[in-house]
Structures are given as structure tokens and as C-alpha cells.
Enzyme design. Structure first.
Site, mmCIF file in Angstrom:
data_model
loop_
_atom_site.group_PDB
_atom_site.id
_atom_site.type_symbol
_atom_site.label_atom_id
_atom_site.label_comp_id
_atom_site.label_asym_id
_atom_site.label_seq_id
_atom_site.Cartn_x
_atom_site.Cartn_y
_atom_site.Cartn_z
ATOM 1 N N ASP A 110 0.839 -1.146 -0.048
ATOM 2 C CA ASP A 110 0.063 -0.178 0.095
ATOM 3 C C ASP A 110 0.829 1.281 -0.039
ATOM 4 O O ASP A 110 0.236 2.464 -0.137
ATOM 5 C CB ASP A 110 -0.952 -0.035 1.087
ATOM 6 N N HIS A 125 6.780 -7.550 -1.187
ATOM 7 C CA HIS A 125 6.008 -7.781 -1.980
ATOM 8 C C HIS A 125 5.449 -7.127 -3.215
ATOM 9 O O HIS A 125 4.495 -6.988 -3.787
ATOM 10 C CB HIS A 125 4.421 -8.452 -1.340
ATOM 11 N N CYS A 187 4.168 -1.043 -25.405
ATOM 12 C CA CYS A 187 4.059 -2.007 -26.415
ATOM 13 C C CYS A 187 2.730 -2.395 -26.978
ATOM 14 O O CYS A 187 2.722 -3.391 -27.762
ATOM 15 C CB CYS A 187 4.909 -3.133 -26.025
ATOM 16 N N GLY A 225 2.087 -6.535 13.363
ATOM 17 C CA GLY A 225 1.045 -6.866 12.472
ATOM 18 C C GLY A 225 1.128 -7.738 11.533
ATOM 19 O O GLY A 225 0.461 -7.635 10.488
#
Length: 282
Positions: A110, A125, A187, A225
Site C-alpha cells: 500500500d 511484495h 508496447c 501486525g
């Protein structure tokens, strides 16, 4: 039983003792961003909520799968884009600025740590703020691709879908059939992918190496977390323990690494981390 204030104070004392003389590396997961309005994947027992997310192999396999992904993601992105850092993000940025932590690794996509002012964040990630073309390898800003999708799919304007983790939504399949998938601005390829690590996909080798180097450099690890169910995060805890360094977690619920933890604190990181900033500043 300890009352809330005494319980919180006890946790704060534990963290302060551990981190006053050592520079910990911090690893964050989805639990730090839930207060910013971004759902997490797992409950307090570490069990995945709701439907399984799209796997990397499925995304690659067919144009229909990519259509399904992007239709849902188009509706989910605006809520991710407007999400703001919360007190836990700001607290970690302050600790880094004061050189009280050695670095920051996040499993989150995020970019809220960046927005809070943290620097050189290792995004294990990736980031939803970028889109990668699998054909030409060029990256585009997500907002650019979002505008293209909204222009090409006006029938989805105003459709309300339930937010899911990582910018996904729960969308009725009937809305997916007409969806026009965006093409690469460079592309004209039709295999655009958010620049994030999907389930079933490996973390980029360079990113994994950078994370391991940060572990080697640190004097301990503070997990914030994260259930540590993803091996890419769990392996960092294992490496830290193998090096004889302490691992502490602030997490509401079970983690995959419970047996590796020197200390586990089941408390709100949004409440505890700002207090830690104050205490370490003394």
C-alpha cells in the site's frame, strides 16, 4: 488480571528494555494498515478470510483470468489510493529518522510507510502503485492505468463492491464479462500485472537478498501486525533466531513464528508504537 493501562505499560516496558540499547529491524504486515481502511487476509487464528486471492499461475494462464482480476481491481484501487498512514506508520517513520531502528521491511503493497516518511523501505511484495508489463517489462504508474480502465469501462462507474485485501474487491461475475482490459502504453501488450508478488509467485531475488542483508545487519527483529504465514516473512524470523538475535512481535492473534519469538505482545500497534517513540526519546 491487569487493567488496560497497566497491561499496556507492561508491554511498553518490555519493548523499551529490548530496544533501548539495540537497533532492531522492523518487519510489518497487514495488521499495521487495517486502521487505515485496508483489510487484512487472516483472522486472529491465522486462517485466511473469505475467498482465496487469485494465484499467479491463474493470472498468467488466460485472458479471462486477467479480465476478472482487473475488473475487481479497478473498483478497489481508489480506496487504496486515498488510504492515509495511521499512528503506527508515523511512529515507525519517527523511529527511523531518529536512528532508533536499523531499517524497515514490509509485506504490505500500500506504500503507506513511504507516505509517512520512512525511507529505503524494502517492499517484500512490491507496490500496488505500479503496474508491470509482462511483455516489455516497462512499468507504469497505477493512476495512469486506472484512468485508461475507467475511460474504457464507464458501465462500472458507481458500482459499489466490497473491499478485499490488496486492492481487490468482491464483484458479481456479471460485471466482469464486458470488461476491457488495459493495454501497455509502451508496447500495446495485453499482459499488464500490478507490480506485486501474487500468491504462488516468488519474491524477486534481489529483494529477498536485500531483506536478508538487513537481517544480518540488525541486532534484533520487531514484527508488527504480521501472522508470518507467508514464508517470505517467516524465513526472516528464522534467520534472525539462527543468528542468535531476539525476535519480538506485536500482533493480535496467532503467528506462524510463535515458537521463535522471545516476546509476543498482543496489543494494538497503533497505540503502542507512538508510546514507544515517546519512551525511546527520553
Amino acid at each position: 488480571m491487569l487493567d488496560t493501562l497497566e497491561y499496556q505499560q507492561d508491554h511498553l516496558d518490555t519493548l523499551h528494555r529490548a530496544m533501548a540499547e539495540r537497533r532492531f529491524l522492523v518487519l510489518t504486515g497487514a495488521g499495521i494498515s487495517t486502521s487505515s481502511g485496508i483489510p487484512d487476509y487472516r483472522d486472529s487464528e491465522g486462517v485466511r478470510r473469505g475467498k482465496a486471492p487469485m494465484m499467479y499461475q491463474e493470472f498468467l494462464a488466460t485472458p479471462q483470468a486477467r479480465r476478472r482480476y482487473w475488473a475487481r481491481a479497478m473498483l478497489g484501487w481508489p480506496r487504496v489510493r486515498i488510504a492515509q498512514p495511521n499512528k503506527a506508520h508515523w511512529a515507525l517513520a519517527t523511529l527511523q529518522q531518529r536512528e532508533r531502528i536499523s531499517g524497515l521491511i514490509t509485506q504490505n503493497v500500500d506504500a503507506l510507510h513511504d507516505q509517512a516518511g520512512s525511507h529505503e523501505v524494502i517492499e517484500l511484495h512490491g507496490s500496488l502503485h505500479w503496474v508491470l508489463c509482462l511483455d516489455c517489462q516497462q512499468r507504469s504508474e497505477r493512476d495512469v492505468i486506472q484512468r485508461v480502465m475507467e475511460d474504457q469501462n464507464p458501465y462500472l462507474a458507481g458500482v459499489d463492491a466490497v473491499q478485499a485485501p490488496d486492492g481487490d474487491t468482491l464483484l458479481d461475475p456479471a460485471f466482469e464479462e464486458r470488461f476491457q482490459v488495459p493495454h501497455c502504453p509502451y508496447c500495446n501488450g495485453q499482459r499488464l500485472k500490478p507490480d506485486v508478488v501474487f500468491f504462488g509467485e516468488n519474491v524477486a531475488q534481489a529483494t529477498a537478498a536485500k531483506a536478508m542483508a538487513a537481517v544480518a545487519h540488525a541486532e534484533g527483529l520487531l514484527v508488527v501486525g504480521s501472522s508470518l504465514m507467508a514464508y517470505s516473512a517467516f524465513r526472516l524470523c528464522k534467520a534472525m533466531v539462527e543468528q542468535g538475535k531476539p525476535v519480538i512481535a506485536i500482533n493480535l492473534g496467532k503467528t506462524r513464528g510463535d515458537e521463535l519469538l522471545q516476546v509476543k505482545i498482543e496489543a494494538s500497534c497503533e497505540r503502542l508504537l507512538p508510546l514507544l517513540v515517546e519512551r525511546l526519546g527520553q
